[in-house]
Motif scaffolding. Sequence first.
Motif, PDB file in Angstrom:
ATOM      1  N   ILE A 197      -4.007   8.864 -17.776  1.00  0.00           N
ATOM      2  CA  ILE A 197      -3.210   9.713 -16.844  1.00  0.00           C
ATOM      3  C   ILE A 197      -3.297   8.786 -15.455  1.00  0.00           C
ATOM      4  CG2 ILE A 197      -3.378  12.062 -15.920  1.00  0.00           C
ATOM      5  CD1 ILE A 197      -5.267  12.709 -18.066  1.00  0.00           C
ATOM      6  N   ARG A 239       5.493  11.532  -8.076  1.00  0.00           N
ATOM      7  CA  ARG A 239       4.227  11.245  -7.718  1.00  0.00           C
ATOM      8  C   ARG A 239       4.111   9.554  -7.639  1.00  0.00           C
ATOM      9  NH1 ARG A 239      -0.815  13.440  -9.728  1.00  0.00           N
ATOM     10  NH2 ARG A 239      -2.614  12.098  -9.040  1.00  0.00           N
ATOM     11  N   GLY A 246     -11.728  16.939 -14.770  1.00  0.00           N
ATOM     12  CA  GLY A 246     -11.658  16.438 -16.299  1.00  0.00           C
ATOM     13  C   GLY A 246     -12.179  15.006 -16.406  1.00  0.00           C
ATOM     14  N   HIS A 266      -5.101  22.867 -15.697  1.00  0.00           N
ATOM     15  CA  HIS A 266      -4.758  23.487 -16.912  1.00  0.00           C
ATOM     16  C   HIS A 266      -5.585  24.222 -17.508  1.00  0.00           C
ATOM     17  CE1 HIS A 266      -6.622  19.604 -17.731  1.00  0.00           C
ATOM     18  NE2 HIS A 266      -6.673  20.162 -18.895  1.00  0.00           N
ATOM     19  N   HIS A 323      -5.408  21.343 -27.536  1.00  0.00           N
ATOM     20  CA  HIS A 323      -5.448  21.194 -26.051  1.00  0.00           C
ATOM     21  C   HIS A 323      -4.500  22.381 -25.405  1.00  0.00           C
ATOM     22  CE1 HIS A 323      -5.187  19.204 -22.220  1.00  0.00           C
ATOM     23  NE2 HIS A 323      -4.059  19.432 -22.282  1.00  0.00           N
ATOM     24  N   HIS A 370       4.515  21.791 -12.295  1.00  0.00           N
ATOM     25  CA  HIS A 370       5.360  21.207 -13.620  1.00  0.00           C
ATOM     26  C   HIS A 370       6.725  21.421 -13.472  1.00  0.00           C
ATOM     27  CE1 HIS A 370       1.205  20.815 -14.699  1.00  0.00           C
ATOM     28  NE2 HIS A 370       1.588  20.236 -15.981  1.00  0.00           N
ATOM     29  N   ASP A 392      -0.777   9.200 -21.053  1.00  0.00           N
ATOM     30  CA  ASP A 392      -1.093  10.557 -21.884  1.00  0.00           C
ATOM     31  C   ASP A 392      -0.453  11.361 -22.004  1.00  0.00           C
ATOM     32  OD1 ASP A 392      -3.347  11.679 -23.244  1.00  0.00           O
ATOM     33  OD2 ASP A 392      -4.158  12.468 -21.390  1.00  0.00           O
ATOM     34  N   GLY A 429      -3.162  21.602 -10.709  1.00  0.00           N
ATOM     35  CA  GLY A 429      -2.200  21.249 -12.024  1.00  0.00           C
ATOM     36  C   GLY A 429      -1.530  19.921 -12.144  1.00  0.00           C
TER      37      GLY A 429
HETATM   38  C1  LIG Z   1      -0.700  14.301 -12.513  1.00  0.00           C
HETATM   39  C2  LIG Z   1      -0.728  14.755 -13.990  1.00  0.00           C
HETATM   40  N1  LIG Z   1      -0.292  14.180 -15.088  1.00  0.00           N
HETATM   41  C3  LIG Z   1      -0.318  14.439 -16.347  1.00  0.00           C
HETATM   42  C4  LIG Z   1      -0.459  15.817 -16.624  1.00  0.00           C
HETATM   43  C5  LIG Z   1      -0.376  16.434 -17.765  1.00  0.00           C
HETATM   44  N2  LIG Z   1      -1.849  16.868 -18.362  1.00  0.00           N
HETATM   45  C6  LIG Z   1      -2.190  18.011 -18.328  1.00  0.00           C
HETATM   46  S1  LIG Z   1      -3.871  18.321 -19.313  1.00  0.00           S
HETATM   47  C7  LIG Z   1      -3.993  16.516 -19.510  1.00  0.00           C
HETATM   48  C8  LIG Z   1      -5.014  15.886 -20.044  1.00  0.00           C
HETATM   49  C9  LIG Z   1      -6.342  16.238 -19.317  1.00  0.00           C
HETATM   50  O1  LIG Z   1      -7.517  15.747 -19.932  1.00  0.00           O
HETATM   51  P1  LIG Z   1      -8.956  16.106 -19.047  1.00  0.00           P
HETATM   52  O2  LIG Z   1      -9.193  15.747 -17.608  1.00  0.00           O
HETATM   53  O3  LIG Z   1      -9.777  15.206 -20.019  1.00  0.00           O
HETATM   54  O4  LIG Z   1      -9.222  17.464 -19.490  1.00  0.00           O
HETATM   55  P2  LIG Z   1      -9.387  18.391 -20.661  1.00  0.00           P
HETATM   56  O5  LIG Z   1      -8.096  18.880 -21.062  1.00  0.00           O
HETATM   57  O6  LIG Z   1     -10.032  17.583 -21.729  1.00  0.00           O
HETATM   58  O7  LIG Z   1     -10.183  19.542 -20.195  1.00  0.00           O
HETATM   59  C10 LIG Z   1      -2.827  15.802 -19.060  1.00  0.00           C
HETATM   60  C11 LIG Z   1      -2.448  14.414 -19.061  1.00  0.00           C
HETATM   61  C12 LIG Z   1      -1.019  16.611 -15.417  1.00  0.00           C
HETATM   62  N3  LIG Z   1      -1.068  18.154 -15.546  1.00  0.00           N
HETATM   63  N4  LIG Z   1      -0.943  16.117 -14.325  1.00  0.00           N
END
Ligand SMILES: Cc1ncc(C[n+]2csc(CCOP(=O)(O)OP(=O)(O)O)c2C)c(N)n1
Lengths: 281, 322
Positions: free
Chosen positions: B64, B95, A154, A77, A262, B129, B41, A124
């Motif tokens: 997550i 998943r 992340g 992302h 975010h 997505h 999350d 992603g």
């Molecule tokens: C398997 C999966 N579950 C949920 C998501 C939705 N999602 C996108 S970003 C995110 C949070 C990610 O947090 P982090 O790894 O801390 O990255 P940061 O945004 O803080 O850099 C979530 C839950 C996803 N992309 N993939």
Amino acid sequence: MVKAVNGQLVEEINRKAAAMRRNVIEMGYVAGDRGAHFGPALSSIEIVASLFFGVMKYDPGDPYLPDRDRFIQSKGHACLAYYAALIEAGFIPKDLMYTFKADNSFLSGHPSRNMKYGIEISSGSLGNGFAVACGMANAAKMKKENHRVYCLVGDGECNEGLVWEAVMNAAKNRLHNLIAIIDRNGVQLSGRTADIMDIDIEAGWNAFGWEVLVVEEGNNAAHLLDALIRMKDSRSGKPHVIIANTIKGKGISFMENSLSWHARPMNKEQYEHAIADLENG
Amino acid sequence: MSHISQEKLQEWSKLGHRTVLGETLEMLAAENPRMCTVTADLTPTARLTGFKEKYPDRFFDVGIAEQNLIDFSAGLAIEGLLPFVVAMSGIVPMRCAEQMRSAVGYMNLNVKVIGIEAGVRFGPLGNTHYGMDDIAVARVIPNITVVCPSDPLQVHKAVRAAAEYEGPVYVRLTGGPGFPVLYPEDFDFQIGKAIEYRPGRDVAFITTGSLLAEAVEAADILAGKGISARVVDMHTVKPLDTDMLDTVFKQNKLIITVEEHSPIGGLGGAVAEYKAGFSDSPRQVMASLGDRFQKLGDHEFLLKENGLKAPELASLAEKSNG
Ligand SMILES: Cc1ncc(C[n+]2csc(CCOP(=O)(O)OP(=O)(O)O)c2C)c(N)n1
């Protein structure tokens, strides 16, 4: 702690990082209502810049170069940081950046494998990129190739069980050519990482047999470069992880450490404010 | 059911399906102390922020971790709670398909899974997505009921019906803000009972989810050309309403199934499987997202690319009707 010989290199990384931040804001703004993941990209700028402009070997003229170092962005992302680096490295022509998230563009909101432009894998869906990176590193080790695999993960992503399955497997296979970098910005999608899943990441990776290094100032290129070089030169035989304590939204005053940046659209006023922040350093 | 005012319907039409979901879950929590929500999350995305504030003890965030999301909820259900899982349809159920099967389906547990932003709703976020396979994954698991509501009021009713139903349900949300009110008045909603939205002699559109709006518009276009189109709202894909299908098979000579999903394993697949048992049933054409990964683009662009907007559906009907 930083070797003097790297002084010039650090300056160059910082110049690139500044250009990348600007690219992130321009691309995210161009996406309009479609929005962009600003915070997650901005926290990782120095990490990605230190990799692309400090340690990695690659050739934009030959994206398939067999012994290129691989960069895998598991936290897909944050693709804006990746695209921003590929633009500065010469993989993606600068004019294409204005097609970010546009209909028919290849610059989607999460990276989609496209070797011509240097995008190594599609990511992603969190957790998957890191596990794939482990496979790539294992293949290189088996084939006795000398390149390295760098993977950006992340801290929220470390909630995924899959990450830990891959952590175990990489340690078992002694993937010394694998360097993971955790962008520990302390914020995930719904809130602070400490509130959602308060785990001791450092202890976890250590317990599973990785060589761990914490960079307290994860937005400091000199410190990151030093850590990356130490991991590259390490003889531990273990896979390596650098835990970089970063700031989500780093560089834009109203985004720093915010829970609301975010992912969202940016309006004109916010754009102008962001550009002013960048210009005032 | 609680009465939904006209003002509320207008507001929901403006704010879209996820807002309806969030508000409905809060209503259910007020009525049933066993009801709880579970997220990985996605609190703001899933519109659970209000729920979390009002019912902190009945709100769970597993981080997550989507496999854990499902098995954890299975545990809650075994102990008598009524968990509503809210997740992105592109990630869940794919998943955690095995958890959906071995825990939720196999033990026939009272777990409700809501897949948000299904189909290509997530537009520019890209293929990781998109929920193009979620109906197929949920539908292949024995015991799991699959419901895809169309407009905001139907979302409300479907989520309520899922709460009242004993057993696992997957509710799939497509559609978003600025969605037309297709059901302006209260109506009877029963899981497994399709709604004949509009009668018609020639072609029959059988739709599931928010594409009902496009099919109704396509029927209008066809009416102007002298083609009479029936529109069936097949909101429940499993179990299929075979009584309704039997009527359509008798009375219409062409069926067009319409869904924001792969043609494999979704509504089109389900109808074709049932139809295969008849030696003289009408021809079926499937309007769907196709068996391919999508280009990048926003939601409307992708619907058009896939021939799922009203003008394209109308010309598909015209062409196939010959
Ligand atoms: C398997 C999966 N579950 C949920 C998501 C939705 N999602 C996108 S970003 C995110 C949070 C990610 O947090 P982090 O790894 O801390 O990255 P940061 O945004 O803080 O850099 C979530 C839950 C996803 N992309 N993939």
